[in-house]
Design a protein around this motif. Structure first.
Motif, short mmCIF file in Angstrom:
data_model
loop_
_atom_site.label_atom_id
_atom_site.label_comp_id
_atom_site.label_asym_id
_atom_site.label_seq_id
_atom_site.Cartn_x
_atom_site.Cartn_y
_atom_site.Cartn_z
N LYS A 20 37.22 40.84 30.77
CA LYS A 20 36.42 39.81 31.43
C LYS A 20 35.27 40.43 32.24
O LYS A 20 35.15 41.65 32.34
CB LYS A 20 37.31 38.96 32.33
CG LYS A 20 38.28 38.04 31.55
CD LYS A 20 39.00 37.08 32.48
CE LYS A 20 39.99 36.20 31.72
NZ LYS A 20 40.69 35.26 32.65
N CYS A 23 36.90 41.65 35.97
CA CYS A 23 38.27 42.16 36.11
C CYS A 23 38.72 42.74 34.77
O CYS A 23 37.99 42.66 33.79
CB CYS A 23 39.23 41.05 36.56
SG CYS A 23 39.37 39.68 35.40
N CYS A 25 41.23 41.76 32.86
CA CYS A 25 41.94 40.85 31.96
C CYS A 25 41.27 40.81 30.59
O CYS A 25 40.04 40.90 30.51
CB CYS A 25 41.95 39.44 32.52
SG CYS A 25 42.90 39.28 34.03
N VAL A 38 45.25 36.31 33.27
CA VAL A 38 44.80 36.09 34.64
C VAL A 38 45.22 37.23 35.57
O VAL A 38 46.18 37.94 35.28
CB VAL A 38 45.33 34.75 35.20
CG1 VAL A 38 44.75 33.58 34.44
CG2 VAL A 38 46.86 34.70 35.14
N CYS A 39 44.45 37.36 36.67
CA CYS A 39 44.79 38.35 37.70
C CYS A 39 44.21 37.83 39.01
O CYS A 39 43.51 36.81 39.02
CB CYS A 39 44.21 39.72 37.33
SG CYS A 39 42.42 39.80 37.53
N CYS A 42 40.24 36.94 38.73
CA CYS A 42 39.76 35.75 38.02
C CYS A 42 40.49 34.48 38.46
O CYS A 42 40.06 33.38 38.14
CB CYS A 42 39.77 35.94 36.50
SG CYS A 42 41.35 36.40 35.79
ZN LIG Z 1 41.45 38.73 35.65
#
Ligand SMILES: [Zn+2]
Length: 482
Positions: A20, A23, A25, A38-39, A42
């Protein structure tokens, strides 16, 4: 009064990066269960910090260079503040006054007339999460949030729906050639926003009230919405009314635009520099290095096929429409060179039989079993007299199904052309004996009937007879009867 539309387009294109925008991901979220890519970054968790994705910046610069844009020495990211449930942080990281590029253009070809459409800027931002509304509830999938999104903003220089359509197709074609975006609109990889106003025909004025239509998720939606909006504004102006500046949405099912927000409610995005990211210094040698990475683009490729290989403008256009097809053709031409097969003959097979079979079987070029190196076999075998053109088409169809070599198919099916004079002579005599009536008509002066007799011989040999030789032998046999 007659009016002329003034259309500008903003195209959002998801970039094909591995991760992304800010990040680590994976950006390849298609088909993944909701909320698995997700993290904290994000998801917009407090305290998390973004990191710029270098590949996304490079893809954006590469795209901007393909559109002949200027790349400034400095760029920065800004916060665009607005509140909507799909925006995890309550702001989107975008670019405001120092985008990655400015002032380019793209050339469109409208029925033979070329026209430059200005590109105001290509900048980089992040995609939002996705909302689903079902059974009175709203659900959110954050997988899409933070996927790198490139925004390509045109100048308001299109004056018909057709120009807007051609511009969009060209943009998509170039993005796919560059390999930076899949262009897959069904998966939301490319989305449109259109700015539309009308001015009296012949006027150069650009001050008319513009209406913006958002959420155009396909080329078809963009075309229909633009057509609808031009008709709506024409009606208002012809009735002496005034077009209000507003932002509209497009209702695909009802084929109509609807007001999203009027001028009075227009958002102030309160842009300010993103404090968590450094300003980007774009070194000149980095830009040069990216410039050297640009592949041969569709316009150049099309031009080369016409001028260097002698293809018609039509063949050159259909072959270069997709990069994979153009690469396939280039490989076939290369393989044909060594064997003296003309590039035009190869183009005929590609745009004729290959495209026909691909269409019939709904196959992409990547799934075609015939290797490009096998294509020159067919024109070579036809010109060597091994098979007729008709048989060659049957052989090609077999090759398409099995990927087998042309020669192997010809040998296995006994399809080689009959060029044995003695054998053909016997068949000609038999056919003439079986067709006394046409022969009599021929002898009575109706010479065109010889063609029918030639056809009968071809039929008797299942199309395998050498047609030139059959013509000759039939004429010879008939003249002897005179
Ligand atoms: Zn993320």
């Amino acid at each position: 009064m007659e009016f002329e539309p003034v259309i500008g387009l903003e195209v959002h294109a998801q970039l094909l990066t591995a991760s992304k925008m800010f990040c680590g991901c994976s950006a390849d979220y298609a088909g993944a269960p909701p909320n698995t890519h997700v993290c904290p970054v994000c998801l917009g968790m407090p305290g998390s910090l973004p990191v710029i994705n270098r590949a996304a910046v490079e893809y954006t610069i590469l795209t901007a260079l393909a559109f002949h844009c200027a790349i400034p020495e400095f760029a920065k990211f800004d916060r665009k503040n607005y509140h909507y449930p799909d925006l995890m942080k309550g702001y989107q990281i975008s670019q405001y006054d120092l985008p990655l590029s400015r002032d380019g253009y793209v050339v469109i070809d409208d029925a033979g007339a070329t026209k430059r459409i200005g590109i105001r800027r290509v900048h980089l931002e992040e995609d939002t999460a996705k909302l689903f509304h079902a059974d009175g509830a709203s659900l959110i999938d954050v997988n899409r949030a933070g996927v790198p999104l490139m925004e390509i903003v045109s100048e308001p220089e299109m004056h018909s729906v057709e120009e807007a359509r051609l511009y969009s197709i060209k943009l998509r074609q170039i993005l796919r050639y560059l390999g930076v975006c899949s262009g897959d609109m069904e998966k939301g990889a490319m989305r449109f926003e259109a700015n539309i106003s009308l001015r009296p025909k012949g006027s150069r004025d650009l001050s008319q009230t513009r209406v913006e239509i958002k959420n155009l998720n396909s080329l078809r939606a963009m075309v229909h919405a633009t057509e609808f909006e031009i008709a709506r504004q024409t009606k208002i102006l012809n009735a002496g009314g005034r077009v209000e500046q507003e932002t509209m949405g497009w209702d695909e099912a009802r084929n109509t635009t609807y007001t999203q927000r009027s001028k009075e409610e227009a958002h102030d995005y309160r842009y300010f520099p993103e404090p968590d990211l450094p300003r980007l210094q774009i070194a000149r040698d980095w830009v040069a290095e990216l410039g050297a990475r640009l592949p041969e683009l569709p316009d150049e490729k099309r031009e080369r096929l016409i001028s260097a290989l002698g293809l018609s403008a039509y063949d050159a256009s259909v072959i270069t429409a997709e990069r994979e097809v153009a690469a396939y053709y280039d490989r076939a031409v290369e393989a044909g060179k060594a064997r003296g097969v003309d590039a035009k003959a190869i183009a005929n097979w590609v745009t004729g039989e290959l495209f026909r079979l691909m269409k019939e079987t709904n196959a992409e070029i990547g799934a075609v079993k015939i290797a490009p190196e096998q294509i020159p076999d067919l024109p070579a075998l036809v010109s060597a007299g091994t098979i007729s053109n008709t048989i060659a088409k049957n052989v090609f169809e077999e090759m398409f199904k099995s990927g087998q070599d042309a020669r192997a198919i010809i040998a296995a099916k006994g399809l080689a052309q009959i060029s044995d004079r003695g054998a053909l002579q016997a068949i000609v005599e038999k056919v003439l004996a079986e067709n006394p009536k046409p022969v009599a008509e021929y002898l009575g002066g109706k010479e065109t009937i010889a063609r029918f007799l030639v056809g009968q011989v071809m039929k008797a040999t299942k199309g395998q007879a050498n047609p030139g030789m059959v013509n000759e032998l039939v004429a010879e046999a008939l003249s002897k009867m005179k």
